[in-house]
Design an enzyme around this catalytic site. Structure first.
Site, short mmCIF file in Angstrom:
data_model
loop_
_atom_site.label_atom_id
_atom_site.label_comp_id
_atom_site.label_asym_id
_atom_site.label_seq_id
_atom_site.Cartn_x
_atom_site.Cartn_y
_atom_site.Cartn_z
N GLY A 146 0.78 -1.25 -0.11
CA GLY A 146 -0.12 0.10 0.03
C GLY A 146 0.74 1.12 -0.04
CG ASN B 282 1.12 4.35 -5.76
OD1 ASN B 282 1.38 5.54 -5.74
ND2 ASN B 282 1.66 3.19 -6.60
CG MET C 47 -1.83 -7.28 -6.99
SD MET C 47 -1.51 -6.16 -8.31
CE MET C 47 -0.55 -7.43 -9.57
CG HIS D 2 -0.01 0.56 -16.13
ND1 HIS D 2 -0.41 -0.82 -15.58
CD2 HIS D 2 0.79 0.45 -17.16
CE1 HIS D 2 0.26 -1.44 -16.41
NE2 HIS D 2 0.99 -0.96 -17.39
CG ASP E 205 -3.27 -1.63 -17.35
OD1 ASP E 205 -3.80 -1.40 -16.35
OD2 ASP E 205 -2.50 -2.65 -17.39
CD GLU F 24 3.70 3.60 -9.60
OE1 GLU F 24 3.22 3.42 -8.57
OE2 GLU F 24 4.59 2.83 -10.03
#
Length: 313
Positions: free
Chosen positions: A15, A17, A92, A111, A147, A176
């Site tokens: 985690g 992000n 995921m 992504h 995506d 990111e």
């Protein structure tokens, strides 16, 4: 400061992000807050961090569950939290179309490549193997195709001599963490952004036959070429603090009925009279298909007969 947008974050692992989004949300002026961190993995490190930071969590393993059943259970937990947006942060799972459609335009993902390059996995290896000068990351809206949603932002990251997938990935992760919070903030804010709202009207108005845009009394104005006007966009007109679409209607009875039914959304535009209605665009829940219908109706009301007859839509 207006109420902050409520966001749920889905994680499957550590985690990082999610953490970047959470800590960014605590900065003064951030337009969103994290109201739930949810996972398909009860042991996800992201859940432990969220709990330590006082953020509500939810976990539901997918083992033994049909994909759609699991998605709908996750969806129910997200909605129960009051979330208005969903951010995927290392979640995921390939989501079902049913789940995605319920959050159309309000679910985003990050992504680790410069999409449309390298959808799926092993993005850094693929970028290096291709001899690319840069890898990077992309924030995009989520659609049913993996995506492939509209891009909200990208950050290129240089590939330096001697890079392998791990060293490149480490730098891309820094990018990111910077990019995701900015894109999320921009997404949740655009429903009240005068520029964005005007652009949405512009795209729909100029799609009508022989439509043109001019500026009238400081307002974006749309009319038929060499003909009458059928729409205006009012932005804080005379300091009223509102961003609204002005379109033609049948008259005072319809105007009064619209205002009575939804006085927060509809109002009588100053200086325009009974043949127009103002429709608030800045309430955060605008039906853009409905806006297109209003524009089309208003266009028809001023279009010459020969033009209206040619375009029956």
């Amino acid at each position: 400061m207006p109420d902050r947008a409520k966001v749920a974050v889905l994680v499957s692992g550590s985690g990082t992000n999610m953490a970047a989004l959470l800590y960014a949300s605590r900065a003064a002026g951030c337009p969103y807050e994290i109201v739930l961190v949810a996972s398909n993995n009860p042991d996800a490190g992201g859940l432990k961090l969220a709990a330590a930071e006082g953020v509500p969590t939810f976990a539901l393993p997918q083992k033994g569950m049909a994909r759609l059943d699991h998605d709908m259970a996750m969806d129910a937990a997200i909605r129960a939290s009051g979330a208005q947006y969903v951010a995927l942060a290392g979640y995921m799972r390939i989501l079902t179309a049913e789940f995605v459609s319920g959050w159309d335009g309000r679910m985003l993902n990050i992504h680790p490549s410069l999409l449309p390059k390298y959808k799926g996995l092993h993005t850094h290896e693929r970028a290096i193997a291709a001899g690319d000068s840069h890898g990077g990351c992309t924030v995009h809206l989520v659609t049913a195709e993996l995506d492939d949603g509209p891009i909200l932002g990208q950050t290129p990251v240089a590939i330096v001599p001697g890079d392998d997938a791990d060293t490149l990935a480490a730098r891309v992760l820094i990018a990111e963490h910077q990019l995701y919070s900015r894109c999320l903030a921009a997404l949740v804010s655009r429903g009240t952004s005068p520029e964005w709202l005007t652009q949405q009207v512009r795209e729909r108005a100029l799609a009508l036959p022989e439509a043109e845009e001019t500026l009238s009394h400081g307002m974006a104005c749309f009319g038929i070429v060499k003909g009458k006007k059928f729409a205006y966009v009012s932005s804080d007109h005379h300091g009223d603090g509102k961003h609204a679409l002005l379109v033609k209607i049948s008259g005072p009875d319809e105007q009064a009925q619209l205002i009575e039914n939804d006085p927060d959304r509809y109002y009588r535009p100053a200086y325009f009279g009974d043949g127009w209605i103002a429709i608030r665009l800045d309430l955060g829940d605008t039906d853009w298909d409905g806006v297109a219908d209003w524009l089309g109706r208003s266009w028809r009301s001023v279009a010459p007969a020969r033009l209206a007859a040619m375009f029956d839509f």
